[in-house]
Write a protein that holds these residues in place. Structure first.
Motif, PDB file in Angstrom:
ATOM      1  N   LYS A  54       1.201   0.230   6.533  1.00 14.22           N
ATOM      2  CA  LYS A  54       2.634   0.547   6.555  1.00 14.22           C
ATOM      3  C   LYS A  54       3.012   1.596   5.528  1.00 14.22           C
ATOM      4  O   LYS A  54       3.791   2.481   5.782  1.00 14.22           O
ATOM      5  CB  LYS A  54       3.449  -0.724   6.348  1.00 14.22           C
ATOM      6  N   ASN A  55       2.505   1.441   4.339  1.00 18.80           N
ATOM      7  CA  ASN A  55       2.829   2.452   3.338  1.00 18.80           C
ATOM      8  C   ASN A  55       1.790   2.494   2.229  1.00 18.80           C
ATOM      9  O   ASN A  55       1.002   1.560   2.064  1.00 18.80           O
ATOM     10  CB  ASN A  55       4.239   2.253   2.778  1.00 18.80           C
ATOM     11  N   LEU A  56       1.813   3.581   1.510  1.00 18.22           N
ATOM     12  CA  LEU A  56       0.968   3.755   0.334  1.00 18.22           C
ATOM     13  C   LEU A  56       1.904   4.047  -0.834  1.00 18.22           C
ATOM     14  O   LEU A  56       2.854   4.812  -0.686  1.00 18.22           O
ATOM     15  CB  LEU A  56       0.009   4.941   0.500  1.00 18.22           C
ATOM     16  N   VAL A  57       1.633   3.457  -1.975  1.00 16.33           N
ATOM     17  CA  VAL A  57       2.483   3.678  -3.137  1.00 16.33           C
ATOM     18  C   VAL A  57       1.840   4.741  -4.018  1.00 16.33           C
ATOM     19  O   VAL A  57       0.636   4.701  -4.276  1.00 16.33           O
ATOM     20  CB  VAL A  57       2.677   2.367  -3.927  1.00 16.33           C
ATOM     21  N   ARG A  58       2.664   5.681  -4.468  1.00 14.44           N
ATOM     22  CA  ARG A  58       2.155   6.786  -5.275  1.00 14.44           C
ATOM     23  C   ARG A  58       1.741   6.294  -6.665  1.00 14.44           C
ATOM     24  O   ARG A  58       2.475   5.555  -7.309  1.00 14.44           O
ATOM     25  CB  ARG A  58       3.243   7.857  -5.420  1.00 14.44           C
ATOM     26  N   HIS A  59       0.572   6.706  -7.107  1.00 18.66           N
ATOM     27  CA  HIS A  59       0.154   6.459  -8.489  1.00 18.66           C
ATOM     28  C   HIS A  59       0.948   7.390  -9.399  1.00 18.66           C
ATOM     29  O   HIS A  59       1.312   8.494  -8.990  1.00 18.66           O
ATOM     30  CB  HIS A  59      -1.348   6.738  -8.614  1.00 18.66           C
ATOM     31  N   ARG A  60       1.207   6.933 -10.636  1.00 13.84           N
ATOM     32  CA  ARG A  60       2.063   7.744 -11.522  1.00 13.84           C
ATOM     33  C   ARG A  60       1.476   9.119 -11.824  1.00 13.84           C
ATOM     34  O   ARG A  60       2.202  10.047 -12.174  1.00 13.84           O
ATOM     35  CB  ARG A  60       2.340   6.991 -12.835  1.00 13.84           C
ATOM     36  N   ASN A  61       0.180   9.267 -11.692  1.00  9.05           N
ATOM     37  CA  ASN A  61      -0.430  10.567 -11.974  1.00  9.05           C
ATOM     38  C   ASN A  61      -0.649  11.417 -10.722  1.00  9.05           C
ATOM     39  O   ASN A  61      -1.383  12.406 -10.765  1.00  9.05           O
ATOM     40  CB  ASN A  61      -1.754  10.378 -12.706  1.00  9.05           C
ATOM     41  N   ALA A  62      -0.048  10.983  -9.618  1.00  7.76           N
ATOM     42  CA  ALA A  62      -0.219  11.734  -8.368  1.00  7.76           C
ATOM     43  C   ALA A  62       1.081  12.430  -7.980  1.00  7.76           C
ATOM     44  O   ALA A  62       2.173  11.959  -8.285  1.00  7.76           O
ATOM     45  CB  ALA A  62      -0.640  10.789  -7.252  1.00  7.76           C
ATOM     46  N   THR A  63       0.942  13.540  -7.322  1.00  8.02           N
ATOM     47  CA  THR A  63       2.087  14.260  -6.766  1.00  8.02           C
ATOM     48  C   THR A  63       1.967  14.212  -5.240  1.00  8.02           C
ATOM     49  O   THR A  63       0.863  14.379  -4.702  1.00  8.02           O
ATOM     50  CB  THR A  63       2.074  15.730  -7.233  1.00  8.02           C
ATOM     51  N   VAL A  64       3.090  13.967  -4.576  1.00  5.78           N
ATOM     52  CA  VAL A  64       3.087  13.871  -3.115  1.00  5.78           C
ATOM     53  C   VAL A  64       4.180  14.774  -2.552  1.00  5.78           C
ATOM     54  O   VAL A  64       5.326  14.717  -3.004  1.00  5.78           O
ATOM     55  CB  VAL A  64       3.382  12.420  -2.649  1.00  5.78           C
ATOM     56  N   LYS A  65       3.811  15.609  -1.587  1.00  4.37           N
ATOM     57  CA  LYS A  65       4.814  16.400  -0.869  1.00  4.37           C
ATOM     58  C   LYS A  65       4.521  16.254   0.626  1.00  4.37           C
ATOM     59  O   LYS A  65       3.375  15.969   1.009  1.00  4.37           O
ATOM     60  CB  LYS A  65       4.760  17.859  -1.301  1.00  4.37           C
TER      61      LYS A  65
END
Lengths: 126, 162
Positions: free
Chosen positions: B132-143
């Motif tokens: 359903k979803n993936l949670v971003r790690h604090r050291n990752a950038t997502v666009k």
């Protein structure tokens, strides 16, 4: 051009099916298929095909390394890379490994047929 | 890879443009609208079927294509139209279709950004179902970008270290 016995190498089963159908539609025979670089080497040694179409990105051993291994033992092997990678350095590495041609995915029958023709005109009698 | 070294927005736009072309030219599926989300995401919301691969070299990044159910079914039917697929192969082949599209589009796009003498390699694609979803790690950038078609959406996500 005569019908060739072709070994088709790609880790994607759907791409294998597409390539096999295209090759058969343009008059060639499928000698076998392989889904990894190591399997390609084993299949080549057993089947001794007249042509190999080789993917680059595969599990366990990539197509460039598999091409080098095949050519070490069978220097006259005719191998065409069929890959999505159009990066200049990838093409250079593939040609350095001994591949005789390079076809960029998505592959159409015309593009594949034209490359096979070119490779056989240049290397087929060697 | 940091944004100083990579024009992430430009890379995402190149992927979206190549996917749009592939859907239109190879599968006769028109994209009516492309929407970019260039702010950072905290969560990646996955659709019915998602494929991902990793890029290593000049670019170090995970890239995901996440398809609505109706769209991937439409893509699968167009992509395999000339093939004989047995009933028991259909599910696997739909997963493979998604992976193939990702692999081809990213392979094609990397040629437009690769610098002379540099080689970017990609991992074989993986496909996720029922996620359903993936949670971003604090050291990752997502666009991300969403491509809208008459059969639904495909979302593109680019994930890389800050």
């Amino acid at each position: 051009m005569n019908s060739l016995r072709v070994l088709v190498v790609d880790d994607s089963p759907i791409t294998l099916k597409k390539l096999c159908k295209m090759l058969e539609d343009i008059g060639h025979t499928i000698a076998g298929t392989a889904r990894t670089g190591r399997d390609a080497i084993d299949q080549y040694n057993v089947l001794q095909p007249e042509l190999v179409t080789m993917d680059i990105t595969m599990p366990d051993m990539d197509g460039i390394e598999a091409t080098q291994c095949i050519l070490q033992h069978s220097p006259k092997a005719l191998i065409i890379m069929v890959t999505s990678h159009g990066q200049e350095q990838m093409v250079i590495d593939a040609i350095d490994s001994g591949a005789k041609g390079y076809v960029l995915k998505p592959v159409g029958e015309d593009k594949l047929s034209e490359m096979i023709q070119k490779v056989f005109e240049r290397y087929g009698s060697s | 890879m940091s944004e100083e070294r990579l024009d992430a927005a430009g890379f995402l736009k190149a992927i979206a443009g190549r996917l749009d072309d592939f859907l239109k030219d190879e599968l006769a599926i028109e994209v009516s609208q492309t929407e970019y989300h260039l702010g950072d995401h905290n969560r990646i919301e996955l659709r019915y079927l998602t494929s991902l691969l990793g890029v290593k070299g000049q670019v170090q990044m995970f890239i995901l294509f996440s398809f609505d159910k109706l769209l991937i079914q439409h893509v699968y039917e167009a992509y395999t139209a000339e093939l004989t697929i047995e009933d028991d192969e259909k599910e696997l082949m739909m997963d493979e279709t998604s992976g193939d599209l990702l692999n081809i589009v990213i392979g094609n796009v990397l040629s437009t950004i690769s610098k002379k003498g540099k080689r970017n390699t990609v991992t074989p694609p993986l496909t996720l179902t029922d996620a359903k979803n993936l949670v971003r790690h604090r050291n990752a950038t997502v666009k991300s970008a969403d491509l809208l078609t008459a059969s639904g959406l495909v979302s593109i996500y680019c994930v890389w270290p800050k």
